[in-house]
Design a protein around this motif. Structure first.
Motif, PDB file in Angstrom:
ATOM      1  N   ALA A 128      36.280  42.290  17.103  1.00 28.61           N
ATOM      2  CA  ALA A 128      37.514  42.953  17.531  1.00 28.61           C
ATOM      3  C   ALA A 128      38.374  42.039  18.384  1.00 28.61           C
ATOM      4  CB  ALA A 128      37.173  44.237  18.287  1.00 28.61           C
ATOM      5  N   SER A 129      37.735  41.177  19.164  1.00 27.90           N
ATOM      6  CA  SER A 129      38.503  40.286  20.041  1.00 27.90           C
ATOM      7  C   SER A 129      39.120  39.109  19.301  1.00 27.90           C
ATOM      8  CB  SER A 129      37.625  39.776  21.186  1.00 27.90           C
ATOM      9  OG  SER A 129      36.545  38.998  20.700  1.00 27.90           O
ATOM     10  N   LEU A 130      38.903  39.031  17.978  1.00 27.30           N
ATOM     11  CA  LEU A 130      39.572  38.010  17.175  1.00 27.30           C
ATOM     12  C   LEU A 130      41.013  38.396  16.844  1.00 27.30           C
ATOM     13  CD1 LEU A 130      36.754  37.072  14.613  1.00 27.30           C
ATOM     14  CD2 LEU A 130      37.603  35.661  16.502  1.00 27.30           C
ATOM     15  N   LYS A 131      41.390  39.635  17.115  1.00 28.33           N
ATOM     16  CA  LYS A 131      42.748  40.087  16.789  1.00 28.33           C
ATOM     17  C   LYS A 131      43.782  39.184  17.472  1.00 28.33           C
ATOM     18  CE  LYS A 131      45.682  44.189  16.552  1.00 28.33           C
ATOM     19  NZ  LYS A 131      45.780  45.652  16.802  1.00 28.33           N
ATOM     20  N   VAL A 149      34.915  40.609   5.338  1.00 32.58           N
ATOM     21  CA  VAL A 149      34.055  41.790   5.500  1.00 32.58           C
ATOM     22  C   VAL A 149      33.788  42.094   6.980  1.00 32.58           C
ATOM     23  CG1 VAL A 149      32.996  41.577   3.219  1.00 32.58           C
ATOM     24  CG2 VAL A 149      31.937  40.409   5.165  1.00 32.58           C
ATOM     25  N   ALA A 150      33.733  41.070   7.820  1.00 33.10           N
ATOM     26  CA  ALA A 150      33.531  41.319   9.251  1.00 33.10           C
ATOM     27  C   ALA A 150      34.738  42.032   9.852  1.00 33.10           C
ATOM     28  CB  ALA A 150      33.262  40.011   9.979  1.00 33.10           C
ATOM     29  N   LEU A 151      35.937  41.607   9.456  1.00 33.87           N
ATOM     30  CA  LEU A 151      37.141  42.273   9.932  1.00 33.87           C
ATOM     31  C   LEU A 151      37.203  43.714   9.441  1.00 33.87           C
ATOM     32  CD1 LEU A 151      39.806  39.447   9.441  1.00 33.87           C
ATOM     33  CD2 LEU A 151      38.937  40.316  11.631  1.00 33.87           C
ATOM     34  N   GLN A 152      36.859  43.927   8.179  1.00 27.84           N
ATOM     35  CA  GLN A 152      36.865  45.282   7.633  1.00 27.84           C
ATOM     36  C   GLN A 152      35.937  46.199   8.427  1.00 27.84           C
ATOM     37  OE1 GLN A 152      35.810  44.687   3.514  1.00 27.84           O
ATOM     38  NE2 GLN A 152      37.930  44.382   2.861  1.00 27.84           N
ATOM     39  N   LYS A 153      34.741  45.718   8.744  1.00 25.46           N
ATOM     40  CA  LYS A 153      33.787  46.532   9.488  1.00 25.46           C
ATOM     41  C   LYS A 153      34.317  46.862  10.885  1.00 25.46           C
ATOM     42  CE  LYS A 153      28.944  46.876  10.844  1.00 25.46           C
ATOM     43  NZ  LYS A 153      27.599  46.237  10.832  1.00 25.46           N
ATOM     44  N   ALA A 154      35.097  45.944  11.462  1.00 28.85           N
ATOM     45  CA  ALA A 154      35.660  46.162  12.795  1.00 28.85           C
ATOM     46  C   ALA A 154      36.968  46.942  12.762  1.00 28.85           C
ATOM     47  CB  ALA A 154      35.878  44.817  13.481  1.00 28.85           C
ATOM     48  N   GLY A 155      37.386  47.368  11.572  1.00 22.53           N
ATOM     49  CA  GLY A 155      38.617  48.142  11.444  1.00 22.53           C
ATOM     50  C   GLY A 155      39.873  47.293  11.475  1.00 22.53           C
ATOM     51  N   LEU A 156      39.729  46.004  11.188  1.00 23.67           N
ATOM     52  CA  LEU A 156      40.871  45.091  11.180  1.00 23.67           C
ATOM     53  C   LEU A 156      41.157  44.593   9.777  1.00 23.67           C
ATOM     54  CD1 LEU A 156      39.979  42.930  14.316  1.00 23.67           C
ATOM     55  CD2 LEU A 156      41.612  44.818  14.208  1.00 23.67           C
ATOM     56  N   LYS A 157      42.340  44.019   9.609  1.00 24.45           N
ATOM     57  CA  LYS A 157      42.736  43.388   8.355  1.00 24.45           C
ATOM     58  C   LYS A 157      42.894  41.890   8.592  1.00 24.45           C
ATOM     59  CE  LYS A 157      46.245  46.113   8.293  1.00 24.45           C
ATOM     60  NZ  LYS A 157      47.515  46.800   7.968  1.00 24.45           N
ATOM     61  N   ASP A 197      26.538  21.815  20.162  1.00 23.44           N
ATOM     62  CA  ASP A 197      27.795  22.078  20.862  1.00 23.44           C
ATOM     63  C   ASP A 197      27.748  23.364  21.678  1.00 23.44           C
ATOM     64  OD1 ASP A 197      28.844  19.756  19.738  1.00 23.44           O
ATOM     65  OD2 ASP A 197      29.499  20.819  17.942  1.00 23.44           O
ATOM     66  N   HIS A 198      26.604  24.041  21.655  1.00 18.84           N
ATOM     67  CA  HIS A 198      26.382  25.250  22.470  1.00 18.84           C
ATOM     68  C   HIS A 198      27.426  26.335  22.197  1.00 18.84           C
ATOM     69  CE1 HIS A 198      23.464  22.749  24.471  1.00 18.84           C
ATOM     70  NE2 HIS A 198      24.397  21.880  24.798  1.00 18.84           N
ATOM     71  N   ALA A 199      27.871  26.398  20.956  1.00 18.54           N
ATOM     72  CA  ALA A 199      28.832  27.434  20.574  1.00 18.54           C
ATOM     73  C   ALA A 199      28.143  28.800  20.570  1.00 18.54           C
ATOM     74  CB  ALA A 199      29.414  27.134  19.193  1.00 18.54           C
ATOM     75  N   LYS A 200      28.938  29.832  20.729  1.00 19.63           N
ATOM     76  CA  LYS A 200      28.410  31.192  20.661  1.00 19.63           C
ATOM     77  C   LYS A 200      28.640  31.762  19.262  1.00 19.63           C
ATOM     78  CE  LYS A 200      31.290  32.845  23.815  1.00 19.63           C
ATOM     79  NZ  LYS A 200      32.001  33.814  24.703  1.00 19.63           N
ATOM     80  N   VAL A 201      27.707  32.555  18.795  1.00 22.95           N
ATOM     81  CA  VAL A 201      27.846  33.251  17.519  1.00 22.95           C
ATOM     82  C   VAL A 201      28.548  34.576  17.782  1.00 22.95           C
ATOM     83  CG1 VAL A 201      26.636  34.367  15.613  1.00 22.95           C
ATOM     84  CG2 VAL A 201      25.849  32.146  16.460  1.00 22.95           C
ATOM     85  N   VAL A 202      29.746  34.723  17.249  1.00 23.33           N
ATOM     86  CA  VAL A 202      30.511  35.963  17.392  1.00 23.33           C
ATOM     87  C   VAL A 202      29.885  37.050  16.529  1.00 23.33           C
ATOM     88  CG1 VAL A 202      32.782  37.040  17.112  1.00 23.33           C
ATOM     89  CG2 VAL A 202      32.601  34.648  17.871  1.00 23.33           C
ATOM     90  N   VAL A 203      29.578  36.698  15.289  1.00 27.38           N
ATOM     91  CA  VAL A 203      28.912  37.612  14.359  1.00 27.38           C
ATOM     92  C   VAL A 203      28.292  36.767  13.267  1.00 27.38           C
ATOM     93  CG1 VAL A 203      30.963  37.961  12.910  1.00 27.38           C
ATOM     94  CG2 VAL A 203      29.187  39.716  12.954  1.00 27.38           C
ATOM     95  N   ASN A 204      27.135  37.171  12.772  1.00 21.72           N
ATOM     96  CA  ASN A 204      26.600  36.527  11.582  1.00 21.72           C
ATOM     97  C   ASN A 204      26.622  37.518  10.426  1.00 21.72           C
ATOM     98  OD1 ASN A 204      24.207  38.124  11.715  1.00 21.72           O
ATOM     99  ND2 ASN A 204      23.178  36.574  12.969  1.00 21.72           N
ATOM    100  N   ALA A 205      26.134  37.086   9.280  1.00 19.76           N
ATOM    101  CA  ALA A 205      26.297  37.888   8.063  1.00 19.76           C
ATOM    102  C   ALA A 205      25.180  38.901   7.853  1.00 19.76           C
ATOM    103  CB  ALA A 205      26.405  36.964   6.854  1.00 19.76           C
TER     104      ALA A 205
END
Length: 317
Positions: A128-131, A149-157, A197-205
């Protein structure tokens, strides 16, 4: 919408592949039959070398390595390679572009190696915070599919974000420089971001897709190189089964070939659990779902019935 792959773009990818790999690897005498194999970051070759399954081949393999599946699909479309491994989404993209190729074998893997990642200090915490943010991925890739598909699940386009299409090296650089806020990608890129690079995973599949990868072959190769193609497919299946119990050996072989850190590749193979599966109704349903998602998002211009894109005549042990 019309999908077009230009010859200059294809030639650039093939030139990069040739430079990266020294053009090709000759495994037997020059007069032996040749199978031209496309690979991604030496994934298939690493397994076959580590397992010893490239020994005593009755044909030569000419390897071409690609940084992502989309240019590999272009190479299949152009007949530059005979066969290559690519995920379900890029295979759909290639087929929609008119590739005269079919999936001849299928492997399944875990879905956590496909993810949207953000910088360690990013304020992005969930989908959701990717909006309104800038998200990089490679067009037609499994990363592209995950964004949708991740955006769809979060109610975004998709229109709710600024989606930028970049190849993996450019996307990685953009994320590091702060030019994009997140990157939707796959292993080994996800693993590199996590471990180095110690990145954070926002969402995986996980829970968003059934993860399959396909060995696709051109119609010409299926018709005219059937015997050596069948032998290669069996070696790939045998190699994947061997690799399940030997992730460290596979990682060591691939590290020698690619220069990627061995600990990253060990992590990739251990969590992927890649293994061959039959082409069955479940596989076809999953592939049809991918095609339907791409159609609804306007990524491909028409409805695609995936059933004719499978060739079930290659029986693997």
């Amino acid at each position: 919408m019309k999908i077009a792959f230009t010859q200059p773009a294809l030639m650039r990818w093939m030139l990069a592949a040739a430079v990266a790999l020294g053009c090709h690897t000759t495994l037997h005498a020059a007069d032996a039959p040749v199978l031209r194999v496309g690979d991604q970051r030496q994934g298939t070759r690493g397994i076959l070398e580590a397992s010893g399954l490239l020994k005593d081949l009755p044909y030569r393999i000419e390897w071409s390595d690609f940084p992502a599946a989309q240019p590999l699909g272009e190479a299949l479309n152009a007949g530059v390679i005979d066969t290559g491994a690519l995920g379900d989404a890029p295979l759909i993209f290639a087929l929609a572009a008119g590739a005269r190729a079919r999936a001849v074998s299928v492997s399944k893997l875990q879905s956590d190696g496909l993810a949207i990642v953000a910088g360690a200090n990013s304020t992005v915490t969930d989908v959701a915070s990717l909006k309104g943010r800038r998200v990089a991925t490679t067009r037609g890739s499994i990363g592209h599919f995950l964004v949708i598909v991740a955006l769809q699940k979060a109610g975004l386009k998709v229109s709710d974000i600024n989606l930028l299409f970049l190849n993996p090296s450019d996307a990685k650089a953009a994320l590091a420089a702060g030019a994009v806020d997140a990157w939707s990608t796959w292993d080994p890129y996800v693993a590199i971001e996590e471990l180095h690079d110690h990145a954070k995973v926002v969402v995986n599949a996980v829970g968003l897709r059934d993860s399959y990868t396909y060995q696709a072959a051109t119609d010409d190769a299926i018709r005219n190189k059937r015997a050596i193609l069948a032998d290669f497919l069996q070696r790939v299946a045998d190699g994947q089964r061997w690799a399940l119990a030997h992730p460290q050996q596979v990682a060591a072989a691939q590290a020698r070939i690619t220069g990627l850190p061995q600990e990253v590749l060990t992590y990739v193979y251990a969590r992927a659990k890649l293994h061959p599966v039959p082409i069955d109704a479940a596989v076809m349903r999953a592939q049809q779902h991918t095609a339907d998602v791409y159609e609804s998002a306007g990524v491909i211009p028409r409805h695609l019935d995936v059933r004719p894109s499978f060739d079930t005549s290659f029986t693997l042990k």
